[in-house]
Write an enzyme that holds these catalytic residues in place. Structure first.
Site, PDB file in Angstrom:
ATOM      1  N   PRO A   8       0.825  -1.212   0.000  1.00 53.83           N
ATOM      2  CA  PRO A   8       0.000   0.000   0.000  1.00 53.83           C
ATOM      3  C   PRO A   8       0.860   1.264   0.000  1.00 53.83           C
ATOM      4  O   PRO A   8       1.833   1.362   0.737  1.00 53.83           O
ATOM      5  CB  PRO A   8      -0.807  -0.114   1.292  1.00 53.83           C
ATOM      6  CG  PRO A   8      -0.193  -1.198   2.093  1.00 53.83           C
ATOM      7  CD  PRO A   8       0.594  -2.058   1.171  1.00 53.83           C
ATOM      8  N   GLU A   9       0.529   2.187  -0.875  1.00 54.65           N
ATOM      9  CA  GLU A   9       1.199   3.486  -0.893  1.00 54.65           C
ATOM     10  C   GLU A   9       0.200   4.539  -0.412  1.00 54.65           C
ATOM     11  O   GLU A   9      -0.881   4.204   0.043  1.00 54.65           O
ATOM     12  CB  GLU A   9       1.726   3.784  -2.305  1.00 54.65           C
ATOM     13  CG  GLU A   9       2.843   2.820  -2.709  1.00 54.65           C
ATOM     14  CD  GLU A   9       3.594   3.272  -3.973  1.00 54.65           C
ATOM     15  OE1 GLU A   9       3.584   4.475  -4.279  1.00 54.65           O
ATOM     16  OE2 GLU A   9       4.174   2.408  -4.637  1.00 54.65           O
ATOM     17  N   HIS A  97      -3.896 -15.289   9.902  1.00 55.50           N
ATOM     18  CA  HIS A  97      -3.145 -14.034   9.812  1.00 55.50           C
ATOM     19  C   HIS A  97      -3.878 -12.846  10.432  1.00 55.50           C
ATOM     20  O   HIS A  97      -3.533 -11.703  10.179  1.00 55.50           O
ATOM     21  CB  HIS A  97      -2.817 -13.737   8.351  1.00 55.50           C
ATOM     22  CG  HIS A  97      -2.032 -14.824   7.700  1.00 55.50           C
ATOM     23  ND1 HIS A  97      -0.767 -15.184   8.125  1.00 55.50           N
ATOM     24  CD2 HIS A  97      -2.336 -15.658   6.676  1.00 55.50           C
ATOM     25  CE1 HIS A  97      -0.329 -16.191   7.369  1.00 55.50           C
ATOM     26  NE2 HIS A  97      -1.261 -16.497   6.496  1.00 55.50           N
ATOM     27  N   ARG A 116       2.366 -11.161   6.088  1.00 52.93           N
ATOM     28  CA  ARG A 116       3.820 -11.033   6.172  1.00 52.93           C
ATOM     29  C   ARG A 116       4.314 -10.462   7.503  1.00 52.93           C
ATOM     30  O   ARG A 116       5.516 -10.411   7.744  1.00 52.93           O
ATOM     31  CB  ARG A 116       4.330 -10.131   5.042  1.00 52.93           C
ATOM     32  CG  ARG A 116       4.218 -10.767   3.672  1.00 52.93           C
ATOM     33  CD  ARG A 116       5.323 -11.792   3.492  1.00 52.93           C
ATOM     34  NE  ARG A 116       5.306 -12.337   2.158  1.00 52.93           N
ATOM     35  CZ  ARG A 116       6.172 -11.999   1.212  1.00 52.93           C
ATOM     36  NH1 ARG A 116       7.094 -11.097   1.436  1.00 52.93           N
ATOM     37  NH2 ARG A 116       6.095 -12.555   0.015  1.00 52.93           N
ATOM     38  N   ARG A 158      22.148  17.230  -3.053  1.00 53.67           N
ATOM     39  CA  ARG A 158      22.131  15.768  -2.979  1.00 53.67           C
ATOM     40  C   ARG A 158      22.685  15.130  -4.239  1.00 53.67           C
ATOM     41  O   ARG A 158      22.496  15.623  -5.340  1.00 53.67           O
ATOM     42  CB  ARG A 158      20.709  15.281  -2.706  1.00 53.67           C
ATOM     43  CG  ARG A 158      20.302  15.536  -1.271  1.00 53.67           C
ATOM     44  CD  ARG A 158      18.933  14.979  -0.989  1.00 53.67           C
ATOM     45  NE  ARG A 158      18.672  14.891   0.431  1.00 53.67           N
ATOM     46  CZ  ARG A 158      18.287  15.918   1.185  1.00 53.67           C
ATOM     47  NH1 ARG A 158      18.133  17.106   0.646  1.00 53.67           N
ATOM     48  NH2 ARG A 158      18.071  15.758   2.469  1.00 53.67           N
TER      49      ARG A 158
END
Ligand SMILES: [Zn+2]
Length: 273
Positions: A8-9, A97, A116, A158
């Protein structure tokens, strides 16, 4: 698509926030059931004594963290790679889970499912913005503090590829691999461009593209599939992400796939400079 690519973002976390705020706002917590004491970090023991009796006021988001305002304390949740929060009005028995339940008055519950176990559940009585995991997160990309001037300023000193810069959560919150690929295609900038070579107009284009791809994804809504061993959040169509063997939607030339920071990177060598 390998699993690490479908985490998920920001849009998926924001959609989760909106859904949960509708479902949970005002609900009173009766008890907490912890079945897996350890996710990425241990689940705090005090949740079982701190949460009962409190109500959830609002659900907020900072980067990819969900922040549940529990009247004087905050539950902080990160979905990790495969975490999913189910609101269940008539909960079935927990599966393998289903690591954690918050049970509300009357019986409905919020269930944390995470095959996970890379998710995180934390508790704080302090302002969550100051929590060590959140304090260094950069500006939210959908707010006015994130724009081309900002990107230009932080990129001067950077020495890194632009794709890695925008995936750095200390630079901008919540942009992961999928939306970094998409935003760079839209902004017509090669993912491996050294950030110090970006011009101010290019930084402006990139900031706009990041905002647009995230906002469009939120607007489309994301459905998800919860299976025994995975949760897939991304059914949407992408211009470049996951299309390494496809052709460019602008010039029809072949897209190229490479790896940057060990993440799949797809771009058009003709359209992106
Ligand atoms: Zn092209």
């Amino acid at each position: 698509m390998p699993l690490e690519e479908v985490v998920p973002e920001l849009p998926e976390v924001e959609l989760t926030r909106r859904r949960l705020e509708r479902e949970l706002g005002g609900r009173r917590i009766e008890r907490v059931e912890v079945r897996a004491p350890k996710l990425r970090l241990p689940i705090p023991l005090e949740l079982s004594t701190e949460l009962p009796g409190r109500s959830i006021r609002t659900v907020e988001r900072r980067g990819k963290y969900l922040l549940f305002d529990c009247e004087g304390g905050w539950l902080i949740v990160h979905l990790g790679m495969t975490g999913f929060l189910h609101f269940l009005p008539e909960p079935p028995l927990p599966g393998k889970h289903d690591h954690f339940d918050i049970v509300f008055s009357g019986g409905p519950l919020l269930r944390f499912h995470d095959p996970r176990k890379f998710g995180t559940v934390l508790w704080t009585r302090d302002n969550p913005a100051g929590h060590p995991l959140l304090a260094r997160i950069g500006p939210e990309p959908l707010t006015a503090s994130f724009d081309g001037d900002y990107l230009f300023r932080v990129s001067r000193s950077r020495r890194v590829a632009v794709k890695l810069l925008i995936m750095n959560s200390e630079i901008v919150a919540g942009v992961g691999n999928i939306y970094a690929n998409e935003a760079l295609f839209r902004a017509a900038i090669r993912p491996d461009r050294h950030v110090s070579t970006l011009t101010l107009p290019e930084c402006g284009r990139l900031a706009t593209a990041i905002r647009e791809v995230l906002q469009e994804s939120i607007n489309q809504g994301s459905t998800f599939r919860v299976a025994e061993d995975s949760v897939v959040y991304h059914p949407l169509e992408f211009a470049v992400y996951g299309r390494g063997k496809g052709s460019c939607s602008r010039c029809n030339g072949a897209l190229e796939e490479t790896r940057l920071g060990n993440r799949s990177t797809v771009f058009c060598p003709r359209c992106q400079k």
